[in-house]
Design a protein around this motif. Structure first.
Motif, PDB file in Angstrom:
ATOM      1  N   ASP A 108       0.816  -1.212   0.000  1.00 41.88           N
ATOM      2  CA  ASP A 108       0.000   0.000   0.000  1.00 41.88           C
ATOM      3  C   ASP A 108       0.853   1.267   0.000  1.00 41.88           C
ATOM      4  OD1 ASP A 108      -2.184  -1.697   0.067  1.00 41.88           O
ATOM      5  OD2 ASP A 108      -2.402  -1.586   2.240  1.00 41.88           O
ATOM      6  N   SER A 109       1.905   1.274   0.807  1.00 48.35           N
ATOM      7  CA  SER A 109       2.778   2.454   0.809  1.00 48.35           C
ATOM      8  C   SER A 109       3.481   2.586  -0.537  1.00 48.35           C
ATOM      9  CB  SER A 109       3.796   2.388   1.956  1.00 48.35           C
ATOM     10  OG  SER A 109       4.655   1.277   1.836  1.00 48.35           O
ATOM     11  N   ALA A 110       3.871   1.454  -1.128  1.00 51.86           N
ATOM     12  CA  ALA A 110       4.574   1.504  -2.413  1.00 51.86           C
ATOM     13  C   ALA A 110       3.664   1.990  -3.533  1.00 51.86           C
ATOM     14  CB  ALA A 110       5.145   0.129  -2.755  1.00 51.86           C
ATOM     15  N   LEU A 111       2.414   1.541  -3.543  1.00 46.70           N
ATOM     16  CA  LEU A 111       1.479   1.987  -4.572  1.00 46.70           C
ATOM     17  C   LEU A 111       1.162   3.475  -4.398  1.00 46.70           C
ATOM     18  CD1 LEU A 111      -0.273   1.328  -7.021  1.00 46.70           C
ATOM     19  CD2 LEU A 111      -2.100   0.624  -5.445  1.00 46.70           C
ATOM     20  N   SER A 112       1.032   3.932  -3.160  1.00 49.40           N
ATOM     21  CA  SER A 112       0.797   5.359  -2.909  1.00 49.40           C
ATOM     22  C   SER A 112       1.958   6.195  -3.424  1.00 49.40           C
ATOM     23  CB  SER A 112       0.599   5.607  -1.409  1.00 49.40           C
ATOM     24  OG  SER A 112      -0.566   4.972  -0.941  1.00 49.40           O
ATOM     25  N   PHE A 113       3.173   5.738  -3.147  1.00 46.91           N
ATOM     26  CA  PHE A 113       4.379   6.411  -3.648  1.00 46.91           C
ATOM     27  C   PHE A 113       4.345   6.494  -5.173  1.00 46.91           C
ATOM     28  CE2 PHE A 113       8.718   6.339  -5.207  1.00 46.91           C
ATOM     29  CZ  PHE A 113       9.392   7.243  -4.394  1.00 46.91           C
ATOM     30  N   TYR A 114       4.034   5.387  -5.816  1.00 44.28           N
ATOM     31  CA  TYR A 114       4.003   5.325  -7.279  1.00 44.28           C
ATOM     32  C   TYR A 114       2.967   6.276  -7.859  1.00 44.28           C
ATOM     33  CZ  TYR A 114       3.643   3.296 -11.977  1.00 44.28           C
ATOM     34  OH  TYR A 114       3.618   3.116 -13.332  1.00 44.28           O
ATOM     35  N   LYS A 115       1.810   6.363  -7.207  1.00 41.60           N
ATOM     36  CA  LYS A 115       0.768   7.266  -7.691  1.00 41.60           C
ATOM     37  C   LYS A 115       1.226   8.722  -7.638  1.00 41.60           C
ATOM     38  CE  LYS A 115      -3.499   4.634  -7.131  1.00 41.60           C
ATOM     39  NZ  LYS A 115      -4.019   5.005  -8.479  1.00 41.60           N
ATOM     40  N   MET A 116       1.993   9.080  -6.620  1.00 49.55           N
ATOM     41  CA  MET A 116       2.532  10.440  -6.552  1.00 49.55           C
ATOM     42  C   MET A 116       3.522  10.686  -7.680  1.00 49.55           C
ATOM     43  SD  MET A 116       1.049  12.125  -4.088  1.00 49.55           S
ATOM     44  CE  MET A 116       2.131  13.462  -3.520  1.00 49.55           C
ATOM     45  N   LEU A 117       4.333   9.674  -8.006  1.00 48.97           N
ATOM     46  CA  LEU A 117       5.257   9.809  -9.118  1.00 48.97           C
ATOM     47  C   LEU A 117       4.503   9.998 -10.435  1.00 48.97           C
ATOM     48  CD1 LEU A 117       8.007   7.089  -8.465  1.00 48.97           C
ATOM     49  CD2 LEU A 117       8.021   9.500  -7.807  1.00 48.97           C
ATOM     50  N   ALA A 120       8.948  -3.252  -8.425  1.00 45.57           N
ATOM     51  CA  ALA A 120       7.922  -2.247  -8.693  1.00 45.57           C
ATOM     52  C   ALA A 120       8.370  -1.411  -9.883  1.00 45.57           C
ATOM     53  CB  ALA A 120       7.717  -1.358  -7.464  1.00 45.57           C
ATOM     54  N   PRO A 121       7.437  -0.704 -10.521  1.00 42.20           N
ATOM     55  CA  PRO A 121       7.808   0.099 -11.692  1.00 42.20           C
ATOM     56  C   PRO A 121       8.883   1.137 -11.404  1.00 42.20           C
ATOM     57  CG  PRO A 121       5.417  -0.088 -11.511  1.00 42.20           C
ATOM     58  CD  PRO A 121       5.989  -0.660 -10.258  1.00 42.20           C
ATOM     59  N   MET A 122       8.956   1.619 -10.152  1.00 45.53           N
ATOM     60  CA  MET A 122       9.930   2.673  -9.830  1.00 45.53           C
ATOM     61  C   MET A 122      11.228   2.117  -9.258  1.00 45.53           C
ATOM     62  SD  MET A 122       7.435   2.255  -7.456  1.00 45.53           S
ATOM     63  CE  MET A 122       7.163   2.048  -5.676  1.00 45.53           C
ATOM     64  N   PHE A 123      11.370   0.789  -9.182  1.00 42.90           N
ATOM     65  CA  PHE A 123      12.602   0.183  -8.703  1.00 42.90           C
ATOM     66  C   PHE A 123      13.628   0.117  -9.839  1.00 42.90           C
ATOM     67  CE2 PHE A 123      11.431  -2.617  -4.775  1.00 42.90           C
ATOM     68  CZ  PHE A 123      10.808  -1.526  -4.185  1.00 42.90           C
ATOM     69  N   SER A 124      14.864   0.453  -9.530  1.00 45.03           N
ATOM     70  CA  SER A 124      15.933   0.321 -10.523  1.00 45.03           C
ATOM     71  C   SER A 124      16.358  -1.128 -10.692  1.00 45.03           C
ATOM     72  CB  SER A 124      17.145   1.160 -10.119  1.00 45.03           C
ATOM     73  OG  SER A 124      17.665   0.727  -8.863  1.00 45.03           O
ATOM     74  N   GLN A 125      16.103  -1.936  -9.677  1.00 37.95           N
ATOM     75  CA  GLN A 125      16.409  -3.363  -9.764  1.00 37.95           C
ATOM     76  C   GLN A 125      15.519  -4.135  -8.796  1.00 37.95           C
ATOM     77  OE1 GLN A 125      20.550  -3.611  -8.736  1.00 37.95           O
ATOM     78  NE2 GLN A 125      20.195  -3.286  -6.552  1.00 37.95           N
ATOM     79  N   ALA A 168      17.530  -1.583   1.014  1.00 37.16           N
ATOM     80  CA  ALA A 168      17.631  -2.014  -0.388  1.00 37.16           C
ATOM     81  C   ALA A 168      16.466  -1.468  -1.208  1.00 37.16           C
ATOM     82  CB  ALA A 168      17.682  -3.534  -0.464  1.00 37.16           C
ATOM     83  N   GLN A 169      15.291  -1.398  -0.599  1.00 38.07           N
ATOM     84  CA  GLN A 169      14.151  -0.794  -1.303  1.00 38.07           C
ATOM     85  C   GLN A 169      14.416   0.683  -1.578  1.00 38.07           C
ATOM     86  OE1 GLN A 169      10.967  -1.750   1.492  1.00 38.07           O
ATOM     87  NE2 GLN A 169      10.094  -3.188   0.006  1.00 38.07           N
TER      88      GLN A 169
END
Length: 217
Positions: free
Chosen positions: A13-22, A188-193, A54-55
């Motif tokens: 949930d926190s990761a999806l919220s972050f992605y939506k802001m991006l 996740a889409p915003m992860f570099s790896q 790492a995240q």
């Protein structure tokens, strides 16, 4: 474009919220994760520091942590808000979906430091949250289950349509908003790896079973 910090549990949930802001072209400044007093494991998901770090590295955003007991949680959280405000960050992003008590605590606490709280997932249908995670290619591993609701065989499994249906077959909300289970985002889409994680055993505490997760470098 707003500079923001994300209240980061390491879960879906926190990761999806972050992605939506991006997606809305806002500017991420920090990830904030609350840890246990020893600062060895995250407070909500019992993740080791190396996994949360790492995240943050994969996202490319500095990580701020605070170790706290439940008794000192709010004070330490406010301390972190003050630190981020000194870097001109006055907006925070949170992954709450529909629990009013959580929303009230976040809003009231942020207001004490004149920080604006954003909730990109608020009042989304819980199943829609899961659908968006799958559609955008998030890889989320189940790393904790509430023993009274789910068997520990779910630990280490990746959320998929099949696993979601299995969760629902136990009569629980497949988004886990009531605390039935927790996840850690592996990719996740915003992860570099992608993170490579292995489960080495189970830790049981306070009615939950937690996967002992280690990062493979």
């Amino acid at each position: 474009m707003t500079r923001f910090f994300c209240s980061w549990s390491g879960g879906k949930d926190s990761a999806l919220s972050f992605y939506k802001m991006l997606q809305q072209h806002h500017d991420p400044a920090f990830l904030l994760t609350m840890f246990e007093e020893s600062e060895q494991r995250s407070r909500s998901h019992a993740m080791p520091m190396e996994v949360i770090q790492a995240q943050a590295d994969a996202v490319g955003v500095p990580l701020i942590i605070r170790g706290a007991s439940w008794g000192t949680y709010e004070a330490k959280f406010l301390e972190a808000l003050e630190e981020m405000k000194s870097d001109d960050v006055h907006d925070g992003v949170f992954g709450d979906i529909d629990l009013e008590d959580h929303l009230k605590w976040v809003q009231d606490t942020c207001a004490k430091k004149s920080v604006t709280a954003h909730h990109p997932l608020w009042k989304l249908e819980r199943r829609d949250v899961l659908n968006q995670l799958l559609e955008h290619g998030f890889e989320c591993m189940i790393i904790a289950v509430q023993d009274s609701k789910l068997p520990d065989t779910f630990l280490g499994q990746t959320l998929s349509e099949d696993v979601i249906q299995q969760l629902e077959s136990f009569g629980v909300d497949a988004c886990g908003e009531e605390g039935e289970f927790h996840t850690v985002v592996v990719d996740a889409p915003m992860f570099s790896q992608r993170l490579s994680l292995v489960v080495n055993g189970i830790h049981r505490e306070s009615g939950y079973s937690f996967a002992k997760v280690e990062l493979v470098r």
